[in-house]
Design an enzyme around this catalytic site. Structure first.
Site, PDB file in Angstrom:
ATOM      1  CD1 TRP A   8      -3.254  -5.530   9.995  1.00  0.00           C
ATOM      2  CD2 TRP A   8      -2.264  -4.696  11.830  1.00  0.00           C
ATOM      3  NE1 TRP A   8      -4.193  -4.819  10.685  1.00  0.00           N
ATOM      4  CE2 TRP A   8      -3.629  -4.301  11.818  1.00  0.00           C
ATOM      5  CE3 TRP A   8      -1.456  -4.297  12.885  1.00  0.00           C
ATOM      6  CZ2 TRP A   8      -4.182  -3.505  12.824  1.00  0.00           C
ATOM      7  CZ3 TRP A   8      -2.009  -3.509  13.896  1.00  0.00           C
ATOM      8  CH2 TRP A   8      -3.359  -3.114  13.861  1.00  0.00           C
ATOM      9  CD  GLU A  87       4.078 -10.286   1.271  1.00  0.00           C
ATOM     10  OE1 GLU A  87       4.036 -10.122   2.500  1.00  0.00           O
ATOM     11  OE2 GLU A  87       3.227  -9.786   0.493  1.00  0.00           O
ATOM     12  N   GLY A 160      -1.316  -7.218  -3.325  1.00  0.00           N
ATOM     13  CA  GLY A 160      -0.853  -5.835  -3.263  1.00  0.00           C
ATOM     14  C   GLY A 160      -0.858  -5.131  -4.616  1.00  0.00           C
ATOM     15  CB  SER A 196      -6.123  -6.842  -4.790  1.00  0.00           C
ATOM     16  OG  SER A 196      -4.745  -6.647  -5.057  1.00  0.00           O
ATOM     17  N   GLY A 218      -3.319  -5.032   2.690  1.00  0.00           N
ATOM     18  CA  GLY A 218      -3.299  -3.574   2.797  1.00  0.00           C
ATOM     19  C   GLY A 218      -4.540  -2.962   3.424  1.00  0.00           C
TER      20      GLY A 218
END
Ligand code: PGA
Length: 234
Positions: A8, A87, A160, A196, A218
């Protein structure tokens, strides 16, 4: 059985978690479903869906303001933790060594680490994809692992981005990771693909050799789409 693990990131709230749990209660699947939620939501679930965290401290306890230890995650009910997500590597400068220390801490506390590896667009452009992935696996995976670990291959340029690598690119990356793990006496370690993933492309992705599931960003925030992913991953 495939692993379907949602990430998430810094999204979601208790309402969404409870909505997701009630939607998942109606899903019959052989797949292993896990939601990696923000720390603050770990205690907010109903206990029916396995929850994981998205990071863990490399330290046991003490003067590390803002960090959360593996034993704290256990207390909060986490069974899994993502370590070395791109990230974290990009915005917090985490190195393979940092990631290994975090994974070790998770294992010592009985939490399954989901160790992420993957190349940047620049690394891909200059032909360093395989070198980067192999090095990341060798350096980020703890030595003498006796317990469960999971590897996630996430090409950083596809996260993403709404684009996925070709079938051949995924095949080659996963084979390299499987071979590297084999050389480390870790044959059989599950290797997930991430970046993705959605309800439309998951069937093809999990049909690729050495793809044992998916790590979903996502699309894991949309209950309907996440259920499609779970149902289409066979
Ligand atoms: P994405 O993210 O599915 O939104 O591309 C994947 C991830 O970062 O784990």
């Amino acid at each position: 059985m495939k692993f379907i693990i949602g990430n998430w990131k810094m999204n979601g709230d208790k309402k969404l978690l409870n909505e997701m749990e009630s939607v998942l209660a109606d899903v019959t699947t052989e797949n292993k479903v896990v939601l990696c939620v923000p720390f603050t939501l770990l205690g907010a679930g109903n206990g029916k869906v396995a929850l994981g965290a998205q990071d863990v401290s490399a330290h046991e306890k003490g003067a590390y303001t803002g960090e959360v230890s593996a034993s704290m995650l256990v207390t909060s009910g986490a069974k899994y933790v993502i370590v070395g997500h791109s990230e974290r590597r990009a915005y917090h400068g985490e190195t393979n060594e940092d990631v290994r220390a975090k994974a070790e801490m998770a294992l010592e506390n009985g939490i399954t680490p989901i160790i992420c590896v993957g190349e940047t667009m620049e690394e891909k452009r200059v032909g360093r994809t395989f070198e980067i992935i192999e090095k990341a696996v060798r350096e980020s995976v703890p030595k003498n692992v006796q317990k469960d670990i999971i590897i996630a291959y996430e090409p950083r340029w596809a996260i993403g981005a709404g684009i996925t690598p070709t079938r051949q690119e995924i095949t080659e990356a996963h084979k390299l990771i499987a071979d590297t793990l084999g050389n480390m006496d870790l044959a059989g370690t599950p290797i997930l693909y991430g970046a993705s993933v959605n309800g439309s492309n998951v069937a093809e992705i999990v049909s690729i050799e050495n793809v044992d599931g998916v790590l979903v960003g996502g699309a894991s925030l949309k209950p309907g789409e996440f259920v499609l992913i779970i149902n289409n991953a066979k």
